[in-house]
Design a protein around this motif. Structure first.
Motif, short mmCIF file in Angstrom:
data_model
loop_
_atom_site.label_atom_id
_atom_site.label_comp_id
_atom_site.label_asym_id
_atom_site.label_seq_id
_atom_site.Cartn_x
_atom_site.Cartn_y
_atom_site.Cartn_z
N VAL A 41 0.63 -1.41 -0.18
CA VAL A 41 -0.07 0.18 -0.01
C VAL A 41 0.78 1.23 0.02
O VAL A 41 0.09 2.37 -0.20
N THR A 42 2.10 1.06 0.15
CA THR A 42 2.98 2.28 0.31
C THR A 42 3.96 2.12 -1.06
O THR A 42 4.34 1.10 -1.26
N PRO A 43 4.33 3.40 -1.48
CA PRO A 43 5.58 3.06 -2.74
C PRO A 43 6.78 3.02 -2.21
O PRO A 43 7.80 2.55 -3.19
N GLY A 44 7.29 2.77 -0.86
CA GLY A 44 8.62 2.66 -0.61
C GLY A 44 8.97 1.10 -0.44
O GLY A 44 8.06 0.33 -0.61
N GLY A 45 10.17 0.80 -0.35
CA GLY A 45 10.83 -0.45 -0.35
C GLY A 45 10.84 -0.84 1.24
O GLY A 45 10.34 -0.29 2.12
N LEU A 46 11.74 -2.05 1.49
CA LEU A 46 11.74 -2.66 2.75
C LEU A 46 12.65 -1.80 3.63
O LEU A 46 12.46 -1.88 5.04
N THR A 47 13.31 -0.93 3.17
CA THR A 47 14.20 0.06 4.07
C THR A 47 13.26 1.12 4.30
O THR A 47 13.80 2.02 5.35
N ASP A 48 12.39 1.41 3.81
CA ASP A 48 11.57 2.77 4.24
C ASP A 48 10.80 2.80 5.41
O ASP A 48 10.30 1.69 5.76
#
Length: 77
Positions: A41-48
């Motif tokens: 649901v968010t545009p970030g990756g796993l490090t976000d």
């Protein structure tokens, strides 16, 4: 039959380890599930932090709740 003075502390630590085991059993899937859901649901990756943060917070909350319930609940010795 004799009861040693440290027998209660030995059982108490065993109960605490059991409580921690159950807490991990219930909190890790919650944290992983929320983190995977947040990747969808968010545009970030796993490090976000927006992705990892909610999963980590909920996993810690469930862990603390289960340990508290298991160590101070009605069935605790």
């Amino acid at each position: 039959m004799t009861v040693r003075a440290d027998s209660h502390s030995r059982w108490r630590s065993r109960e605490t380890l059991t409580a921690v085991g159950y807490a991990l059993l219930f909190s890790v899937p919650v944290g992983v599930g929320v983190t995977v859901m947040m990747t969808r649901v968010t545009p970030g990756g796993l490090t976000d932090p927006l992705v990892v943060g909610p999963g980590l917070v909920l996993a810690v909350a469930v862990f603390a709740l289960v340990v508290a319930a298991a160590t101070t609940g009605e069935n605790a010795v």
